[in-house]
Design a protein around this motif. Structure first.
Motif, PDB file in Angstrom:
ATOM      1  N   SER A 199       0.660  -1.327   0.150  1.00 12.60           N
ATOM      2  CA  SER A 199      -0.064  -0.350   0.060  1.00 12.60           C
ATOM      3  C   SER A 199       0.713   1.140   0.154  1.00 12.60           C
ATOM      4  O   SER A 199       0.420   2.416  -0.155  1.00 12.60           O
ATOM      5  N   LYS A 200       2.230   1.065   0.307  1.00 14.53           N
ATOM      6  CA  LYS A 200       2.983   2.170   0.361  1.00 14.53           C
ATOM      7  C   LYS A 200       3.898   2.437  -0.970  1.00 14.53           C
ATOM      8  O   LYS A 200       4.753   3.111  -1.019  1.00 14.53           O
ATOM      9  N   ARG A 201       3.608   1.564  -1.856  1.00 14.97           N
ATOM     10  CA  ARG A 201       4.367   1.467  -3.099  1.00 14.97           C
ATOM     11  C   ARG A 201       4.274   2.896  -3.725  1.00 14.97           C
ATOM     12  O   ARG A 201       5.155   3.547  -4.165  1.00 14.97           O
ATOM     13  N   LYS A 202       3.002   3.351  -3.806  1.00 11.72           N
ATOM     14  CA  LYS A 202       3.040   4.926  -4.580  1.00 11.72           C
ATOM     15  C   LYS A 202       3.892   5.957  -4.018  1.00 11.72           C
ATOM     16  O   LYS A 202       4.597   6.730  -4.774  1.00 11.72           O
ATOM     17  N   GLU A 203       3.807   5.853  -2.474  1.00 12.94           N
ATOM     18  CA  GLU A 203       4.589   7.059  -1.668  1.00 12.94           C
ATOM     19  C   GLU A 203       6.267   6.581  -1.952  1.00 12.94           C
ATOM     20  O   GLU A 203       6.882   7.546  -2.112  1.00 12.94           O
ATOM     21  N   MET A 204       6.392   5.564  -1.823  1.00  9.35           N
ATOM     22  CA  MET A 204       8.041   5.113  -2.280  1.00  9.35           C
ATOM     23  C   MET A 204       8.213   5.334  -3.452  1.00  9.35           C
ATOM     24  O   MET A 204       9.522   6.110  -3.775  1.00  9.35           O
ATOM     25  N   GLU A 205       7.663   5.231  -4.548  1.00  9.16           N
ATOM     26  CA  GLU A 205       7.870   5.623  -5.917  1.00  9.16           C
ATOM     27  C   GLU A 205       8.172   6.923  -6.254  1.00  9.16           C
ATOM     28  O   GLU A 205       8.984   7.626  -7.143  1.00  9.16           O
ATOM     29  N   GLU A 206       7.256   8.128  -5.487  1.00 10.11           N
ATOM     30  CA  GLU A 206       7.377   9.397  -5.549  1.00 10.11           C
ATOM     31  C   GLU A 206       8.729   9.797  -5.115  1.00 10.11           C
ATOM     32  O   GLU A 206       9.230  10.635  -5.494  1.00 10.11           O
ATOM     33  N   GLN A 207       9.270   9.199  -4.257  1.00  7.78           N
ATOM     34  CA  GLN A 207      10.605   9.326  -3.617  1.00  7.78           C
ATOM     35  C   GLN A 207      11.780   8.854  -4.089  1.00  7.78           C
ATOM     36  O   GLN A 207      12.753   8.716  -3.616  1.00  7.78           O
ATOM     37  N   LYS A 208      11.442   8.041  -5.233  1.00  6.22           N
ATOM     38  CA  LYS A 208      12.543   7.390  -5.663  1.00  6.22           C
ATOM     39  C   LYS A 208      13.881   8.076  -5.955  1.00  6.22           C
ATOM     40  O   LYS A 208      14.714   7.576  -5.621  1.00  6.22           O
ATOM     41  N   TYR A 209      13.619   9.117  -6.901  1.00  7.83           N
ATOM     42  CA  TYR A 209      14.782   9.787  -7.238  1.00  7.83           C
ATOM     43  C   TYR A 209      15.050  11.385  -6.678  1.00  7.83           C
ATOM     44  O   TYR A 209      15.669  12.049  -6.828  1.00  7.83           O
ATOM     45  N   LYS A 210      14.483  11.134  -5.249  1.00  7.79           N
ATOM     46  CA  LYS A 210      14.704  12.411  -4.376  1.00  7.79           C
ATOM     47  C   LYS A 210      15.918  12.925  -4.191  1.00  7.79           C
ATOM     48  O   LYS A 210      16.402  14.049  -4.050  1.00  7.79           O
ATOM     49  N   ILE A 211      16.662  11.929  -3.867  1.00  5.83           N
ATOM     50  CA  ILE A 211      18.290  11.795  -3.556  1.00  5.83           C
ATOM     51  C   ILE A 211      19.071  12.740  -4.673  1.00  5.83           C
ATOM     52  O   ILE A 211      20.266  13.227  -4.325  1.00  5.83           O
ATOM     53  N   LEU A 212      18.630  12.206  -5.903  1.00  2.00           N
ATOM     54  CA  LEU A 212      19.292  12.899  -7.028  1.00  2.00           C
ATOM     55  C   LEU A 212      19.074  14.301  -7.473  1.00  2.00           C
ATOM     56  O   LEU A 212      19.600  14.833  -8.364  1.00  2.00           O
TER      57      LEU A 212
END
Length: 61
Positions: free
Chosen positions: A44-57
């Motif tokens: 259920s947290k997949r969408k939230e994790m995908e949004e922050q996938k490239y945040k560090i870059l």
């Protein structure tokens, strides 16, 4: 008793207070890690994790 059984056998009566404290802390930390990963990586947290996938870059923030 085979060599493998002898290797993994534990003398529970000979354990000291420090041994028990270490065992209890290890089990608590292990359970904390399992609970944290299960809460963070549930589907259920997949969408939230995908949004922050490239945040560090991203340098613009």
């Amino acid at each position: 008793m085979s060599n493998l059984e002898r290797y993994f056998s534990t003398d529970w009566a000979a354990m000291t207070a420090q041994d028990w404290a270490g065992l209890i802390v290890t089990i608590i930390v292990f359970l904390g890690i399992v609970i944290t990963f299960s809460l963070a990586l549930r589907p259920s947290k997949r969408k939230e994790m995908e949004e922050q996938k490239y945040k560090i870059l991203d340098d613009e923030d």
